[in-house]
Enzyme design. Structure first.
Site, PDB file in Angstrom:
ATOM      1  N   PHE A  26       0.827  -1.215   0.000  1.00  0.00           N
ATOM      2  CA  PHE A  26       0.000   0.000   0.000  1.00  0.00           C
ATOM      3  C   PHE A  26       0.862   1.266   0.000  1.00  0.00           C
ATOM      4  O   PHE A  26       0.804   2.086  -0.932  1.00  0.00           O
ATOM      5  CB  PHE A  26      -0.924  -0.062   1.223  1.00  0.00           C
ATOM      6  CG  PHE A  26      -1.551   1.236   1.631  1.00  0.00           C
ATOM      7  CD1 PHE A  26      -2.340   1.967   0.744  1.00  0.00           C
ATOM      8  CD2 PHE A  26      -1.373   1.736   2.922  1.00  0.00           C
ATOM      9  CE1 PHE A  26      -2.929   3.166   1.133  1.00  0.00           C
ATOM     10  CE2 PHE A  26      -1.966   2.927   3.313  1.00  0.00           C
ATOM     11  CZ  PHE A  26      -2.739   3.647   2.420  1.00  0.00           C
ATOM     12  N   ILE A  27       1.706   1.429   1.019  1.00  0.00           N
ATOM     13  CA  ILE A  27       2.520   2.648   1.114  1.00  0.00           C
ATOM     14  C   ILE A  27       3.537   2.686  -0.029  1.00  0.00           C
ATOM     15  O   ILE A  27       3.724   3.718  -0.679  1.00  0.00           O
ATOM     16  CB  ILE A  27       3.227   2.731   2.493  1.00  0.00           C
ATOM     17  CG1 ILE A  27       2.185   2.858   3.618  1.00  0.00           C
ATOM     18  CG2 ILE A  27       4.203   3.896   2.529  1.00  0.00           C
ATOM     19  CD1 ILE A  27       2.761   2.837   5.042  1.00  0.00           C
ATOM     20  N   LEU A  95       9.949  -1.212   3.993  1.00  0.00           N
ATOM     21  CA  LEU A  95       8.506  -1.227   4.300  1.00  0.00           C
ATOM     22  C   LEU A  95       8.001  -2.641   4.547  1.00  0.00           C
ATOM     23  O   LEU A  95       6.850  -2.833   4.967  1.00  0.00           O
ATOM     24  CB  LEU A  95       7.720  -0.670   3.105  1.00  0.00           C
ATOM     25  CG  LEU A  95       7.934   0.793   2.736  1.00  0.00           C
ATOM     26  CD1 LEU A  95       7.799   0.988   1.228  1.00  0.00           C
ATOM     27  CD2 LEU A  95       6.942   1.670   3.460  1.00  0.00           C
ATOM     28  N   THR A 138       6.058   1.757  13.546  1.00  0.00           N
ATOM     29  CA  THR A 138       4.605   1.913  13.699  1.00  0.00           C
ATOM     30  C   THR A 138       4.256   2.720  14.944  1.00  0.00           C
ATOM     31  O   THR A 138       5.007   2.720  15.924  1.00  0.00           O
ATOM     32  CB  THR A 138       3.932   0.528  13.826  1.00  0.00           C
ATOM     33  OG1 THR A 138       2.555   0.717  14.121  1.00  0.00           O
ATOM     34  CG2 THR A 138       4.538  -0.321  14.924  1.00  0.00           C
ATOM     35  N   ARG A 181      -1.484  -9.956  20.637  1.00  0.00           N
ATOM     36  CA  ARG A 181      -1.622  -8.741  19.826  1.00  0.00           C
ATOM     37  C   ARG A 181      -0.313  -7.940  19.792  1.00  0.00           C
ATOM     38  O   ARG A 181       0.056  -7.327  18.797  1.00  0.00           O
ATOM     39  CB  ARG A 181      -2.744  -7.867  20.409  1.00  0.00           C
ATOM     40  CG  ARG A 181      -2.698  -6.356  20.099  1.00  0.00           C
ATOM     41  CD  ARG A 181      -2.895  -6.106  18.625  1.00  0.00           C
ATOM     42  NE  ARG A 181      -2.782  -4.716  18.230  1.00  0.00           N
ATOM     43  CZ  ARG A 181      -3.776  -4.011  17.746  1.00  0.00           C
ATOM     44  NH1 ARG A 181      -4.959  -4.529  17.643  1.00  0.00           N
ATOM     45  NH2 ARG A 181      -3.577  -2.780  17.334  1.00  0.00           N
ATOM     46  N   TYR A 184       3.616  -7.864  17.431  1.00  0.00           N
ATOM     47  CA  TYR A 184       4.037  -6.952  16.352  1.00  0.00           C
ATOM     48  C   TYR A 184       4.723  -5.711  16.932  1.00  0.00           C
ATOM     49  O   TYR A 184       5.839  -5.357  16.535  1.00  0.00           O
ATOM     50  CB  TYR A 184       2.780  -6.586  15.565  1.00  0.00           C
ATOM     51  CG  TYR A 184       2.867  -5.420  14.602  1.00  0.00           C
ATOM     52  CD1 TYR A 184       3.476  -5.554  13.358  1.00  0.00           C
ATOM     53  CD2 TYR A 184       2.270  -4.190  14.914  1.00  0.00           C
ATOM     54  CE1 TYR A 184       3.496  -4.491  12.455  1.00  0.00           C
ATOM     55  CE2 TYR A 184       2.288  -3.133  14.020  1.00  0.00           C
ATOM     56  CZ  TYR A 184       2.900  -3.285  12.793  1.00  0.00           C
ATOM     57  OH  TYR A 184       2.913  -2.231  11.909  1.00  0.00           O
ATOM     58  N   LYS A 188       8.619  -4.594  16.489  1.00  0.00           N
ATOM     59  CA  LYS A 188       8.943  -3.281  15.884  1.00  0.00           C
ATOM     60  C   LYS A 188       9.774  -2.446  16.865  1.00  0.00           C
ATOM     61  O   LYS A 188      10.696  -1.742  16.469  1.00  0.00           O
ATOM     62  CB  LYS A 188       7.660  -2.519  15.544  1.00  0.00           C
ATOM     63  CG  LYS A 188       6.902  -3.028  14.311  1.00  0.00           C
ATOM     64  CD  LYS A 188       7.504  -2.560  12.997  1.00  0.00           C
ATOM     65  CE  LYS A 188       6.494  -2.574  11.860  1.00  0.00           C
ATOM     66  NZ  LYS A 188       7.126  -2.540  10.540  1.00  0.00           N
ATOM     67  N   TRP A 214      -2.324   5.408   8.300  1.00  0.00           N
ATOM     68  CA  TRP A 214      -2.372   6.004   6.967  1.00  0.00           C
ATOM     69  C   TRP A 214      -3.441   5.239   6.178  1.00  0.00           C
ATOM     70  O   TRP A 214      -3.437   3.995   6.181  1.00  0.00           O
ATOM     71  CB  TRP A 214      -1.024   5.834   6.240  1.00  0.00           C
ATOM     72  CG  TRP A 214       0.134   6.498   6.937  1.00  0.00           C
ATOM     73  CD1 TRP A 214       0.155   7.066   8.182  1.00  0.00           C
ATOM     74  CD2 TRP A 214       1.467   6.630   6.430  1.00  0.00           C
ATOM     75  NE1 TRP A 214       1.412   7.552   8.469  1.00  0.00           N
ATOM     76  CE2 TRP A 214       2.233   7.295   7.418  1.00  0.00           C
ATOM     77  CE3 TRP A 214       2.098   6.258   5.230  1.00  0.00           C
ATOM     78  CZ2 TRP A 214       3.583   7.589   7.236  1.00  0.00           C
ATOM     79  CZ3 TRP A 214       3.443   6.545   5.048  1.00  0.00           C
ATOM     80  CH2 TRP A 214       4.178   7.210   6.041  1.00  0.00           C
ATOM     81  N   VAL A 252     -15.835  -3.874  16.697  1.00  0.00           N
ATOM     82  CA  VAL A 252     -15.175  -4.741  17.665  1.00  0.00           C
ATOM     83  C   VAL A 252     -15.249  -4.110  19.063  1.00  0.00           C
ATOM     84  O   VAL A 252     -14.877  -2.943  19.237  1.00  0.00           O
ATOM     85  CB  VAL A 252     -13.702  -4.980  17.244  1.00  0.00           C
ATOM     86  CG1 VAL A 252     -12.935  -5.721  18.327  1.00  0.00           C
ATOM     87  CG2 VAL A 252     -13.648  -5.738  15.920  1.00  0.00           C
TER      88      VAL A 252
END
Ligand SMILES: NC(=O)c1ccc[n+]([C@@H]2O[C@H](COP(=O)([O-])OP(=O)(O)OC[C@H]3O[C@@H](n4cnc5c(N)ncnc54)[C@H](O)[C@@H]3O)[C@@H](O)[C@H]2O)c1
Ligand SMILES: O=c1ccn([C@@H]2O[C@H](COP(=O)(O)OP(=O)(O)O[C@H]3OC[C@@H](O)[C@H](O)[C@H]3O)[C@@H](O)[C@H]2O)c(=O)[nH]1
Length: 388
Positions: A26-27, A95, A138, A181, A184, A188, A214, A252
């Site tokens: 995407f980016i 990316l 992120t 969760r 990630y 990072k 984004w 959610v």
């Protein structure tokens, strides 16, 4: 065009070669588009897929930029060409990542490998070959806000000191290990620390980008159309899919979490400034988001319903949303960031960047794209469910 380009200090910008890893996402697709249309820079575009940049690559030789973009289909997990491509470039932009929340608790090993282990050789090759690196991290590295731990009725919850996220002072607050969760965010965070340490100990020239939600055209996929039927993309694509299929949007855990959304085209301007102003960008971590575009997920769903009705000409459903538990939607181990407002002081001071597009305007252009691109295919898929 190329001759007139100057940096923020008025110095001419020299044409450079950029090794862009994850260029087919995407980016990456928006960044490649911008670099081809407006600069003289060359891009070595690395990815396992190229569907989102096909329009820039084909038909071969037909674009004014054809000799400035080269696609290399490779998986950075195992490909001996990686170091050579980094050596050929002046700048590497990484990316590549698994970055969809539905994967963090269900494929935690792939998530950790992708966001930490697979990024290690990229950092190492940049450091050893004295090449500049722009690494995509992120906003999730901030995790939860300090304010989320205060009693619900505490007046301190209204104090920005308890929720605005600042690169150089905010802590990183994650849940317990069984809340996968955070696999990630944690991966990072560790790669950020490693890059920072390479800068401090070995002089690596780096910039770290922390994107805050984004969104725009080409984000993720529409399940059953250009991605797996059972796949769960990020919220823009989930809600777009619901709107296209005339199903209620799934909120959610009540849709109470808050996010700030920034238009991809505004955010790409920030990345361009980083690329072309190394003296101002090196050694920095930048939040890139739009603090003015804050909504709860419920409000996002309501706004998308209204905007989609306007751009498609279809009336909204009588019951536009439905509540679903996170366990049902994402499975065990899901958890959430409560609120994400980026502090903009550092990017504003170093690069003079500010986002421009309102949430309504960015949804209008994005949902117009979604409608044009997918409405017909979704209609056909609904009409012939057995064939899909
Ligand atoms: N979009 C956002 O709002 C957002 C927010 C925070 C962070 N980010 C970060 O920005 C980066 C790009 O995000 P995106 O939204 O464009 O995601 P994306 O999934 O659209 O793009 C990632 C690309 O990397 C490629 N890739 C992944 N693993 C690879 C490998 N081993 N070898 C080669 N290519 C590989 C994928 O095929 C994909 O095209 C990611 O690092 C993500 O964590 C994005
Ligand atoms: O159908 C849906 C999808 C999502 N949601 C909610 O919408 C919110 C946003 O979800 P997204 O899937 O877009 O992703 P998040 O904002 O949680 O995380 C993202 O943030 C930054 C990046 O690093 C990643 O791209 C991703 O981790 C979450 O609260 C989620 O629970 C719904 O209520 N319904």
């Amino acid at each position: 065009m190329a001759a007139a380009r100057v940096d923020l200090d008025g110095k001419p910008i020299k044409a450079m070669t950029i090794c862009m890893i994850g260029a087919g996402g995407f980016i990456g697709s928006h960044l490649c588009e911008k670099l081809m249309a407006e600069t003289p820079h060359k891009v070595l575009a690395l990815d396992v897929y190229n569907d989102k940049i096909k329009h820039l690559l084909e038909p071969a030789g037909s674009h004014p930029w054809s000799d400035r973009i080269q696609f290399h289909r490779l998986n950075i997990k195992q490909d001996s060409r990686l170091e050579g491509l980094i050596k050929m470039a002046d700048l590497t932009i990484n990316l590549a990542a698994i970055c969809t929340p539905a994967d963090y608790n269900t494929r935690p090993l792939d998530t950790i490998y992708s966001n930490f282990i697979d990024a290690l050789p990229v950092v190492k090759y940049c450091s050893e070959n004295s090449k500049r690196l722009i690494h995509f991290s992120t906003c999730e590295v901030y995790g939860k806000t300090i304010g989320s731990f205060l009693p619900k009725d505490s007046p301190l919850r209204q104090d920005p000191a308890y929720y605005v996220l600042k690169e150089d002072t905010s802590p990183c607050i994650f849940g317990s290990i069984e809340k996968q969760r955070w696999s990630y965010a944690c991966a990072k965070q560790l790669i950020e620390r490693l890059i920072y340490a390479e800068g401090a100990e070995n002089g690596l020239e780096f910039t770290i980008v922390r994107p805050f939600n984004w969104i725009g055209p080409r984000m993720d996929f529409i399940p059953g159309i250009d991605g797996p039927s059972e796949g769960v993309p990020r919220v823009l694509a989930c809600f777009s899919n619901n709107l296209l299929r005339r199903e209620p949007l799934k909120l959610v855990d009540g849709g109470e979490s808050q996010r700030t959304f920034v238009y991809i085209k505004d955010a790409i301007e920030a990345v361009m400034l980083m690329i072309e102003n190394p003296a101002r960008a090196n050694g920095h971590i930048f939040n890139v988001g739009n603090p003015n575009n804050e909504v709860t997920v419920r409000q996002l769903g309501e706004m998308m319903t209204e905007v989609y009705s306007k751009v498609s000409g279809e009336p909204p459903l009588e019951v536009p949303t439905v509540d679903v538990s996170s366990k049902e939607f994402y499975g065990v181990g899901y958890d959430d960031s409560d609120k994400r407002i980026p502090d903009m002081t550092i990017i504003n001071k170093q690069l003079g960047w500010d986002p421009k597009t309102s949430l309504w305007d960015l949804l209008e252009s994005t949902l117009t794209y979604q409608h044009r691109t997918y409405a017909e295919a979704v209609k056909q898929a609904i009409a012939k469910p057995a064939a899909n």
